[in-house]
Design a protein around this motif. Structure first.
Motif, PDB file in Angstrom:
ATOM      1  N   LYS A  75       0.855  -1.190   0.000  1.00  0.00           N
ATOM      2  CA  LYS A  75       0.000   0.000   0.000  1.00  0.00           C
ATOM      3  C   LYS A  75       0.887   1.236   0.000  1.00  0.00           C
ATOM      4  CE  LYS A  75      -0.599  -0.592   4.971  1.00  0.00           C
ATOM      5  NZ  LYS A  75      -1.534  -0.956   6.022  1.00  0.00           N
ATOM      6  N   GLN A  99      -2.974   3.555  -3.546  1.00  0.00           N
ATOM      7  CA  GLN A  99      -2.577   2.377  -4.310  1.00  0.00           C
ATOM      8  C   GLN A  99      -2.406   1.187  -3.372  1.00  0.00           C
ATOM      9  OE1 GLN A  99       1.039   3.480  -6.362  1.00  0.00           O
ATOM     10  NE2 GLN A  99      -0.040   4.809  -7.781  1.00  0.00           N
ATOM     11  N   ALA A 121      -9.416   0.850  -5.020  1.00  0.00           N
ATOM     12  CA  ALA A 121      -8.589   0.506  -3.860  1.00  0.00           C
ATOM     13  C   ALA A 121      -9.322   0.831  -2.559  1.00  0.00           C
ATOM     14  CB  ALA A 121      -7.262   1.261  -3.927  1.00  0.00           C
TER      15      ALA A 121
END
Length: 136
Positions: A75, A99, A121
């Protein structure tokens, strides 16, 4: 089968148990229930429909993706946002990552890895939180 949405925070706060191949039919219940709530919902975890198993569904673009035993393995780019939830009233603040990489088993019990950004996400992070008993 369309299942009722659980709103009991004590049930939602329990960490989900791992799924096995015996839980594959759960994908149908998650899909049917998400589709029934498509106007107000883009993802759900199994505990939201009363099943204490580590499984989620996320609407990513035009696709409903079921993930068994999803785990975020990477992440980056944290940010604060405000989220709502079908199981809760109102909205709440949440820390998310722009992300992520998530590993999971798909409907065929095959190992998958997805890299997701932005809203996709965020959806997956929210639902994985549900599986971990984290209520926003």
């Amino acid at each position: 089968m369309i299942k009722p949405i659980i709103k009991d925070q004590q049930l939602l706060a329990k960490k989900s148990l791992p799924t096995t191949k015996a839980d594959l039919s759960l994908a149908n219940d998650l899909t049917d229930t998400l589709n029934a709530h498509q106007a107000e919902c883009v993802g759900m975890a199994a505990n939201m429909i009363g099943v204490n198993k580590n499984a989620i569904i996320a609407r990513i673009g035009p696709f409903n993706i079921v993930m068994f035993n999803p785990q975020i393995t990477a992440k980056s780019q944290p940010y604060q946002t405000t989220e709502g939830c079908l199981s809760l009233s109102g909205t709440r603040s949440a820390k998310r990552y722009k992300q992520i990489t998530v590993q999971f088993k798909n409907r065929n019990w095959e190992e998958q890895t997805l890299k997701l950004t932005d809203f996709a996400a965020e959806i997956v992070q929210h639902e994985i939180d549900h599986c971990n008993g984290i209520i926003i």
